[in-house]
Design a protein around this motif. Structure first.
Motif, PDB file in Angstrom:
ATOM      1  N   CYS A 176     -12.596  -8.097  -7.503  1.00 13.65           N
ATOM      2  CA  CYS A 176     -11.663  -8.213  -6.740  1.00 13.65           C
ATOM      3  C   CYS A 176     -10.639  -8.953  -6.963  1.00 13.65           C
ATOM      4  O   CYS A 176      -9.269  -8.819  -6.161  1.00 13.65           O
ATOM      5  CB  CYS A 176     -12.049  -8.530  -5.218  1.00 13.65           C
TER       6      CYS A 176
ATOM      7  N   ASP B 216      -0.744   0.596  -4.005  1.00 13.06           N
ATOM      8  CA  ASP B 216      -2.022  -0.419  -4.429  1.00 13.06           C
ATOM      9  C   ASP B 216      -2.852   0.763  -3.567  1.00 13.06           C
ATOM     10  O   ASP B 216      -3.087   0.477  -2.617  1.00 13.06           O
ATOM     11  CB  ASP B 216      -1.834  -1.819  -3.990  1.00 13.06           C
ATOM     12  N   ASP B 217      -4.112   0.843  -4.247  1.00 16.32           N
ATOM     13  CA  ASP B 217      -5.584   1.340  -3.356  1.00 16.32           C
ATOM     14  C   ASP B 217      -6.862   0.297  -2.395  1.00 16.32           C
ATOM     15  O   ASP B 217      -6.879   0.799  -1.600  1.00 16.32           O
ATOM     16  CB  ASP B 217      -6.215   2.267  -3.872  1.00 16.32           C
ATOM     17  N   GLY B 218      -5.738  -0.861  -2.507  1.00 14.10           N
ATOM     18  CA  GLY B 218      -6.075  -2.246  -1.620  1.00 14.10           C
ATOM     19  C   GLY B 218      -7.897  -2.380  -1.971  1.00 14.10           C
ATOM     20  O   GLY B 218      -8.393  -2.824  -1.316  1.00 14.10           O
ATOM     21  N   ARG B 219      -8.085  -1.366  -3.002  1.00 11.08           N
ATOM     22  CA  ARG B 219      -9.964  -1.831  -2.842  1.00 11.08           C
ATOM     23  C   ARG B 219     -10.204  -2.834  -3.610  1.00 11.08           C
ATOM     24  O   ARG B 219      -9.843  -4.023  -4.517  1.00 11.08           O
ATOM     25  CB  ARG B 219     -11.034  -0.101  -4.293  1.00 11.08           C
ATOM     26  N   MET B 220     -11.349  -4.364  -2.218  1.00 12.51           N
ATOM     27  CA  MET B 220     -12.156  -4.934  -4.039  1.00 12.51           C
ATOM     28  C   MET B 220     -13.040  -4.866  -4.193  1.00 12.51           C
ATOM     29  O   MET B 220     -14.306  -6.083  -3.985  1.00 12.51           O
ATOM     30  CB  MET B 220     -11.162  -6.359  -2.045  1.00 12.51           C
ATOM     31  N   VAL B 221     -13.873  -3.900  -3.579  1.00 16.44           N
ATOM     32  CA  VAL B 221     -15.583  -4.369  -4.197  1.00 16.44           C
ATOM     33  C   VAL B 221     -15.281  -2.921  -5.370  1.00 16.44           C
ATOM     34  O   VAL B 221     -15.580  -1.903  -4.332  1.00 16.44           O
ATOM     35  CB  VAL B 221     -16.186  -4.161  -3.476  1.00 16.44           C
ATOM     36  N   LEU B 222     -15.816  -3.191  -6.582  1.00 20.24           N
ATOM     37  CA  LEU B 222     -15.878  -2.141  -7.588  1.00 20.24           C
ATOM     38  C   LEU B 222     -16.985  -2.435  -8.223  1.00 20.24           C
ATOM     39  O   LEU B 222     -17.711  -3.231  -8.690  1.00 20.24           O
ATOM     40  CB  LEU B 222     -14.685  -1.671  -8.280  1.00 20.24           C
TER      41      LEU B 222
ATOM     42  N   HIS C 285     -17.496  -7.740  -8.819  1.00 22.02           N
ATOM     43  CA  HIS C 285     -17.212  -6.926  -8.686  1.00 22.02           C
ATOM     44  C   HIS C 285     -15.714  -5.952  -8.443  1.00 22.02           C
ATOM     45  O   HIS C 285     -15.347  -5.880  -7.919  1.00 22.02           O
ATOM     46  CB  HIS C 285     -17.903  -6.527  -6.562  1.00 22.02           C
TER      47      HIS C 285
ATOM     48  N   ARG D 202      -6.716  -5.570 -10.611  1.00 22.91           N
ATOM     49  CA  ARG D 202      -7.040  -7.030  -9.816  1.00 22.91           C
ATOM     50  C   ARG D 202      -8.670  -7.220 -11.503  1.00 22.91           C
ATOM     51  O   ARG D 202      -8.043  -8.677 -11.577  1.00 22.91           O
ATOM     52  CB  ARG D 202      -8.503  -6.473  -9.289  1.00 22.91           C
TER      53      ARG D 202
ATOM     54  N   ARG E  11       1.021  -1.111  -0.209  1.00 25.87           N
ATOM     55  CA  ARG E  11       0.136  -0.098  -0.080  1.00 25.87           C
ATOM     56  C   ARG E  11       0.799   1.270   0.037  1.00 25.87           C
ATOM     57  O   ARG E  11       0.696   2.696  -0.760  1.00 25.87           O
ATOM     58  CB  ARG E  11      -0.844   0.138   1.229  1.00 25.87           C
TER      59      ARG E  11
ATOM     60  N   THR F   2       0.359   3.646  -9.892  1.00 23.74           N
ATOM     61  CA  THR F   2      -0.779   2.410 -10.041  1.00 23.74           C
ATOM     62  C   THR F   2      -1.676   2.441 -10.145  1.00 23.74           C
ATOM     63  O   THR F   2      -2.592   3.200  -9.345  1.00 23.74           O
ATOM     64  CB  THR F   2       0.137   1.803  -8.367  1.00 23.74           C
TER      65      THR F   2
ATOM     66  N   ASN G  82      -5.277  -0.218  -9.781  1.00 29.91           N
ATOM     67  CA  ASN G  82      -6.138  -1.407 -10.154  1.00 29.91           C
ATOM     68  C   ASN G  82      -6.296  -2.263 -10.751  1.00 29.91           C
ATOM     69  O   ASN G  82      -7.933  -1.730 -11.331  1.00 29.91           O
ATOM     70  CB  ASN G  82      -7.621  -0.699  -8.896  1.00 29.91           C
TER      71      ASN G  82
END
Lengths: 179, 550
Positions: free
Chosen positions: B208, A160-166, B206, B337, A155, B333, B335
């Protein structure tokens, strides 16, 4: 398994450990004692990992407690891997004692750099340095696996923004990247 | 030991609950046919998945003694042998849903380029079906399971009217695509069974990116989440867990009469009787069951008068290349994922005008793990020379810029790439274990050279720099987890075990509906086609049962 293969497989073990998220030390755990390393070996590992990934604008391997990751990886490794690692570590300490009259941890930054420069594999490793080079490749891989799978490494350092729900995945929006 | 045998005769017994068995159970029960489903494992509990567990939480959970679910079968539990120097990495999931719990989700239609190629090039037997036979089922499967993809449609990769919206490509994928385009090699939106929109009320993806841990909200297709509950709701389905099937039993006429299995937990032997057996235990385990089902009528294994069962094992040969794109290095950087795999796919192109090849068949390429890694520094970072602040700076600089290319090439079916059973080496239930003897050959080596040329040209055109890539390095046999061919379908009963509807030529009340039925491996991931063919086969079976013509 020969020493080299053992060291190589240890690096893979450590990478798998980092990926499996069994490890991440984000805050100091009171009273931690190594499972494998002696206090003297632990001090060498702390210094080596910090020399590989030092504190810059963000904290380095020492603050991220990568030494604990290394110990954890050694604890989960096979005897051959563990022995090969500890022999390599002893090689570094012995070399520092012979050249600088002290351990790696106690050596000056210039002395540390001078040794690591010789054993960092740039394709021209002297035969006498080969055990050190094999070991350094391993601990370097373990340091990278361990450090960048911490909150500090992933982080703070890599951003890394660490978001796991988009709701939407935006993807690339740069006009210059489109074909 | 006491053998527990139930007097009930089930209309259909299905072996395996993954893509093939799950589909068979779903399609038969919804048509009112009673099914007993046997699976070698238990149901996985989605609420225990570590899909969204942060590393921080993970550490605390571990400290409490918790562990994430173990999907993969320990090889020691069901051992297999390989000849010295010829390893084969077999990946198996025993448990409801099988490998669909953790599958790669790549969902590509076969085309007539694939299906008609054996007839054209003459290598081994032709497929007994053409694209037109499968197409209606592909349409139905896409709607049922939810597959994202683009609106592209080509001779090699037929399109679908039912694709869900594809996820936008990542920057690094765009640059690879842009480079490949200058070589006239297209990359198209990937097709994966990730639900980028809700499907019949389900929770959508979503992004992840952690699909490999199992999806705790069931946003990608899994047989245990999307087929078995609906089948159970019909009240026509009975599932027996931890039923490790050993043999299909036969009557005096050589027809299947039931199934012998061992309870995985207690070791007790059980027998159940059925009028029809549908085999969907995945290629290798189905083959094990068939070869072990010997009798006076079937001395060579069930329905194996042709001696083809166990032979022609084929999957795909692949390698992994990675590196970074200097144009993206040092940038922010992002995201990346996404849907936990590539967002762009390179369909096969070597059959087109303007391309030449000195081998049969072809290859496509995936690009998973392209972009910024979400689990740490990219593995290639270890190859960056140096140490200290310089190394740290360079790892960060390259972080958003990594690309990976993973080409998959078709391995031809060879009669001596073969699964056999060895009565001298029984498992813990006393059932003969298998031996897998598999190698790649000249055709694959020539194809690999072309695969390497292609990857090198694309990376050069995209301005990339290789980090982990050694020409000639090939991933281990079995690692694609796409086993096919050992119980193949065909029109000629002398050269195939199944007819065009997956029914055994020799045993008319046995269907085999998993990847073992494919005469060729193709360059594509098989699950979508397994689902389509299992649906089609069980439609055929249901029709026969209704008409009483079985």
């Amino acid at each position: 398994m020969n020493r080299r293969d053992a060291l190589r497989s240890l690096a893979s073990t450590a990478a798998a450990l980092a990926a499996s998220r069994t490890w991440i030390h984000v805050r100091a755990e009171q009273g931690w004692t190594p499972a494998v390393l002696t206090p003297a070996q632990d001090a060498e590992v702390v210094a080596l990992t910090e020399a590989i990934i030092p504190a810059t604008e963000t904290p380095g391997a020492k603050a991220a407690l990568v030494n604990r990751f290394v110990d954890q990886a050694l604890a989960g490794a096979g005897a051959a891997q563990r022995d090969a690692f500890l022999q390599g570590l002893a090689w570094v300490t012995a070399r520092c004692q012979a050249e600088f009259g002290q351990t790696f941890a106690a050596a000056t930054p210039e002395q540390q750099v001078s040794l690591l420069t010789r054993i960092d594999d740039d394709g021209t490793i002297a035969a006498a340095e080969q055990p050190g080079a094999d070991f350094f490749r391993t601990i370097k891989g373990m340091t990278i696996s361990g450090y960048y799978s911490t909150e500090i490494g992933l982080r703070q350092e890599l951003g890394d923004d660490g978001r796991m729900v988009l709701a939407q995945f935006e993807g690339c929006t740069h006009p210059e990247h489109q074909g | 030991m006491q053998i527990i045998s139930s007097p009930k005769v089930y209309p259909v017994i299905v072996i395996g609950s993954g893509a093939s068995g799950g589909m068979a159970a779903w399609n038969l029960t919804r048509q009112g046919i009673e099914v007993l489903l046997l699976d070698a494992g238990d149901k996985f509990d989605r609420s225990t998945y570590w899909t969204h567990v942060t590393p921080w939480e993970a550490r605390e959970r571990r400290a409490r003694g918790e562990r994430p679910p173990q999907f993969f079968l320990d090889r020691n539990e069901s051992p297999y042998e390989t000849p010295a120097g010829r390893p084969f990495d077999l990946t198996r999931v025993w448990g409801h849903g099988g490998k669909t719990n953790v599958w790669g989700r790549v969902s590509l239609r076969l085309s007539d380029v694939n299906l008609k190629e054996p007839a054209r090039d003459g290598w081994e037997i032709p497929w007994p079906i053409a694209y037109a036979d499968i197409a209606p089922y592909y349409d139905k499967v896409d709607q049922l399971i939810g597959v994202c993809g683009g609106d592209d449609d080509s001779d090699i990769l037929p399109g679908s009217r039912y694709h869900l919206p594809p996820p936008a490509p990542r920057c690094a994928e765009r640059l690879i695509q842009k480079g490949a385009r200058t070589l006239d090699i297209p990359f198209v939106p990937t097709r994966r069974a990730n639900r980028t929109r809700s499907v019949r009320g389900s929770i959508p993806c979503h992004y992840c990116g952690n699909c490999g841990a199992g999806c705790d909200v069931a946003a990608f297709f899994c047989s245990a989440d999307h087929l078995l509950p609906e089948a159970l709701a019909t009240k026509k389905l009975e599932i027996r867990s931890n039923a490790v099937v050993a043999r299909i039993l036969t009557d005096a006429n050589g027809l299947a009469s039931g199934v012998q299995y061992f309870d995985r937990k207690t070791g007790s032997e059980q027998q159940v009787r059925g009028k029809v057996i549908v085999v969907g235990a995945s290629c290798v385990d189905s083959t094990r069951i068939l070869l072990n089902s010997t009798s006076r009528t079937h001395p060579n294994g069930l329905g194996n008068g042709s001696d083809v069962i166990g032979r022609y094992l084929c999957e795909q040969v692949r390698f992994h290349a990675n590196g970074y794109l200097p144009a993206l290095a040092g940038g922010p950087t992002r995201n990346d994922r996404g849907i936990g795999g590539e967002h762009l796919y390179m369909p096969r192109f070597n059959h087109r005008a303007g391309h030449t090849r000195d081998y049969l068949r072809g290859f496509g390429a995936q690009m998973w793990s392209t972009g910024a890694s979400a689990s740490g520094a990219h593995g290639g970072s270890e190859k960056i020379p140096g140490f200290g602040a310089t190394l740290k700076r360079e790892i960060k600089r390259r972080h958003p810029a990594w690309f990976e290319i993973h080409p998959y090439g078709e391995v031809l079916p060879y009669a001596d790439n073969r699964i056999t059973v060895d009565p001298a080496k029984p498992d813990r239930f006393g059932v003969p274990t298998i031996r897998i003897d598999y190698t790649i050959r000249d055709n694959e080596r020539k194809m690999l050279a072309h695969m390497s040329d292609t990857v090198e040209e694309i990376v050069k055109a995209a301005g990339g720099v290789f980090v982990n890539y050694t020409r000639g390095d090939v991933d281990g046999n079995g690692t694609a987890i796409h086993e096919h061919g050992t119980c193949r379908m065909g029109d000629d009963p002398k050269r195939s075990a199944l007819n065009a509807f997956n029914r055994m030529h020799d045993v008319r009340n046995v269907y085999v509906v998993d990847g073992s039925a494919f005469p060729t491996a193709t360059e594509k991931n098989p699950t979508l086609t397994i689902l389509a063919l299992a649906w089609r086969a069980t439609d055929h079976l249901a029709d026969d049962m209704r008409r009483g013509t079985l």
